[in-house]
Design a protein around this motif. Sequence first.
Motif, PDB file in Angstrom:
ATOM      1  N   UNK A  68      -3.464  -0.393  11.447  1.00 48.26           N
ATOM      2  CA  UNK A  68      -2.375  -0.293  10.472  1.00 48.26           C
ATOM      3  C   UNK A  68      -2.911  -0.412   9.039  1.00 48.26           C
ATOM      4  N   UNK A  69      -3.852  -1.338   8.835  1.00 52.20           N
ATOM      5  CA  UNK A  69      -4.409  -1.541   7.496  1.00 52.20           C
ATOM      6  C   UNK A  69      -5.110  -0.281   7.006  1.00 52.20           C
ATOM      7  N   UNK A  70      -5.872   0.366   7.883  1.00 53.83           N
ATOM      8  CA  UNK A  70      -6.563   1.604   7.500  1.00 53.83           C
ATOM      9  C   UNK A  70      -5.552   2.695   7.165  1.00 53.83           C
ATOM     10  N   UNK A  71      -4.514   2.833   7.992  1.00 54.59           N
ATOM     11  CA  UNK A  71      -3.509   3.859   7.742  1.00 54.59           C
ATOM     12  C   UNK A  71      -2.778   3.613   6.424  1.00 54.59           C
ATOM     13  N   UNK A  72      -2.441   2.353   6.157  1.00 52.12           N
ATOM     14  CA  UNK A  72      -1.756   2.039   4.900  1.00 52.12           C
ATOM     15  C   UNK A  72      -2.664   2.287   3.689  1.00 52.12           C
ATOM     16  N   UNK A  73      -3.932   1.931   3.821  1.00 49.71           N
ATOM     17  CA  UNK A  73      -4.835   2.099   2.680  1.00 49.71           C
ATOM     18  C   UNK A  73      -5.161   3.564   2.428  1.00 49.71           C
ATOM     19  N   UNK A  74      -5.235   4.374   3.486  1.00 49.89           N
ATOM     20  CA  UNK A  74      -5.573   5.796   3.331  1.00 49.89           C
ATOM     21  C   UNK A  74      -4.348   6.630   2.957  1.00 49.89           C
ATOM     22  N   UNK A  75      -3.238   6.404   3.672  1.00 55.94           N
ATOM     23  CA  UNK A  75      -2.063   7.254   3.495  1.00 55.94           C
ATOM     24  C   UNK A  75      -0.956   6.610   2.658  1.00 55.94           C
ATOM     25  N   UNK A  76      -1.005   5.287   2.496  1.00 55.64           N
ATOM     26  CA  UNK A  76       0.090   4.622   1.823  1.00 55.64           C
ATOM     27  C   UNK A  76       1.346   4.691   2.671  1.00 55.64           C
ATOM     28  N   UNK A  77       2.490   4.619   2.022  1.00 58.48           N
ATOM     29  CA  UNK A  77       3.742   4.661   2.777  1.00 58.48           C
ATOM     30  C   UNK A  77       4.818   5.373   1.958  1.00 58.48           C
ATOM     31  N   UNK A  78       5.605   6.197   2.647  1.00 51.97           N
ATOM     32  CA  UNK A  78       6.772   6.804   2.024  1.00 51.97           C
ATOM     33  C   UNK A  78       8.011   6.066   2.536  1.00 51.97           C
ATOM     34  N   UNK A  79       8.934   5.813   1.660  1.00 51.52           N
ATOM     35  CA  UNK A  79      10.131   5.070   2.050  1.00 51.52           C
ATOM     36  C   UNK A  79      11.332   5.594   1.291  1.00 51.52           C
ATOM     37  N   UNK A  80      12.474   5.478   1.929  1.00 52.18           N
ATOM     38  CA  UNK A  80      13.736   5.877   1.304  1.00 52.18           C
ATOM     39  C   UNK A  80      14.519   4.627   0.930  1.00 52.18           C
ATOM     40  N   UNK A  81      15.113   4.643  -0.243  1.00 51.92           N
ATOM     41  CA  UNK A  81      15.951   3.519  -0.645  1.00 51.92           C
ATOM     42  C   UNK A  81      17.126   3.379   0.312  1.00 51.92           C
ATOM     43  N   UNK A  82      17.570   2.153   0.568  1.00 51.81           N
ATOM     44  CA  UNK A  82      18.678   1.935   1.522  1.00 51.81           C
ATOM     45  C   UNK A  82      20.039   2.250   0.926  1.00 51.81           C
ATOM     46  N   UNK A  83      20.213   3.515   0.558  1.00 51.43           N
ATOM     47  CA  UNK A  83      21.479   3.966  -0.019  1.00 51.43           C
ATOM     48  C   UNK A  83      22.173   4.879   0.991  1.00 51.43           C
ATOM     49  N   UNK A  84      23.425   4.590   1.286  1.00 51.63           N
ATOM     50  CA  UNK A  84      24.168   5.327   2.301  1.00 51.63           C
ATOM     51  C   UNK A  84      24.633   6.668   1.736  1.00 51.63           C
ATOM     52  N   UNK A  85      24.274   7.750   2.428  1.00 52.61           N
ATOM     53  CA  UNK A  85      24.748   9.082   2.029  1.00 52.61           C
ATOM     54  C   UNK A  85      25.902   9.539   2.905  1.00 52.61           C
ATOM     55  N   UNK A  86      25.883   9.106   4.171  1.00 48.36           N
ATOM     56  CA  UNK A  86      26.878   9.567   5.139  1.00 48.36           C
ATOM     57  C   UNK A  86      27.358   8.389   5.969  1.00 48.36           C
ATOM     58  N   UNK A  87      28.663   8.281   6.161  1.00 46.65           N
ATOM     59  CA  UNK A  87      29.253   7.269   7.034  1.00 46.65           C
ATOM     60  C   UNK A  87      29.987   7.991   8.145  1.00 46.65           C
TER      61      UNK A  87
END
Length: 557
Positions: A133-152
């Motif tokens: 996991x550490x290697x993957x995070x250091x090489x690729x980083x992480x993409x994330x979406x803000x916890x904002x609701x678009x659809x209910x």
Amino acid sequence: MGSAAGFIGFLTNNVITFVFVLSLLVFVHEMGHYLVGRWSGIRIMAFSIGFGPEIAGFTDKHGTRWKLSLIPLGGYVRFFGDEDASSKVDVDQLSAMTEEERAQSFAGAKLWKRAATVAAGPIANFILAIAIFAVLFSVYGRTAADPVVAMVTRDGAAAEAGIKPGDRLVAIDGVNVTTFDEVQRYVSLRPGRTIALTVERDGQKRDFQIVPKLVEDADQFGNKMEMGRIGIALIDPVVTVVEPAGPAAKAGILAGDRLIAIDGNNVATYYDIGRYVSDRPGKNVVLTMQRNGQMRDFPVVPKTVTDTDASGNKRDVGSIGIGPIDPLIGSIVSDSPAASVGLELGDRILSVDGRAVGSVGEVQRYAAAHADKPVSLSVERNGQTRDVSVTPKVSEELDAFGAPAKIASIGITDGQKPPKLRYQSYGPLQAIGEGVRQTVNIVSGTFEYLGNVIGGYMKADQLGGPIRVAQMSGQMATLGFSAVLQFAAILSVSIGLLNLMPVPVLDGGHLMFYAIEAVRGKPLGARAQDIAFRIGFAMVLSLMVFATWNDISSRLG
């Protein structure tokens, strides 16, 4: 899969990756035993990857036989004085040893040395997972979406509680959340149990009590699983393009319609509909759509098309002809390669260089890997199929994070607006910290699942055996080496946890015996240990049979 040929194809597509992943995890696990055992002064007779007859091997200067064995479903380290690979003590051999030999045997080592040697195997698996996991995070980083609701989802748990589109999720059960994934992970493990969700709306914080509903979902490979859902999504499932003369077009569905439900079942994403439709070729389904604020029902009969899954197996699936469920072109860049060869909105892409595709995204990924090289597209329009040759060209575009990036493209999309993502890079120490966090999440998630099974919230059919591991190994291989490594990390944690179970034969069973020995001041008698090992073996065998039956049942449908 329905045929012997299909099963053979399944093995061919998955076994190589499966053997690689499992051998890596077994090697690391047994190396943990080996290194601590050697450090403790215990003589090691054999280090084997696999069970059964030896295929190849050599003996080192310390007298240890290193070998590959025929059955690649595990491995072992056999210490001096062991009766077999499970480290069961050979009482007769132990009693005939000299004091010097006894000091080099596993059974003759001090209690703390034996415990450390046994515990080192599972600990090595946890360390491996953290490292990957550490290697993957250091090489690729992480993409994330803000916890904002678009659809209910209509009538979903979130809608019933009063959650609205635009709400920002702030905390769950008092724990702050910063990404949409954190919310999904927490909710998925708590079906039927009340959770407190804190949201921010118009600058004010509000608390809601929500009970996630248990649903059966499937991943991109069709693997089904149970999980909790509250009915929120990052993307509003709005129809972006309609295939001319397709089932949806004939039913009167238009671009811009919002998908609400199918056969009365609420949907939150395109994927919910795509999976449902694909299982019903030729069968009538009713799509509930929202248009100009009004709800309308549209009966649609999915047409039958041939799909190729991640393992190369072909099957008939249903298609209704709306994007991005189907590989329909939703937008074309002017002066792009696609425009120059006459591609049009609504065209269905059947294959790229003879390879069947299920989404425009697959076409985009293929084009990105073939810059300035002609690729052949098979395209369907108004029931007619034509082949065109198009050459992806490199251009500078803004990626999902707003950063300029050079990428090869033919200039088409499925018309969807992706959610706003943010990218985070990690330094070495940060990456290790995230690796630890991911490993802890897997451990806690495993215990949550077992608790759900015991509490009756979930079924036990998600426990998988070697067939499922082999299948998932092959599926991850289609996504790239980093996906295989991530899967290996997850599996490594699972192996570590399994081996720590307090069951004789497993490492946890040995540690249980050592705890009893520490309390009694002497080990259990040979007969008691023999009975315990027999019971432990029966328990492990029963678990393997149950898990394998789950594997077979899931493949037979």
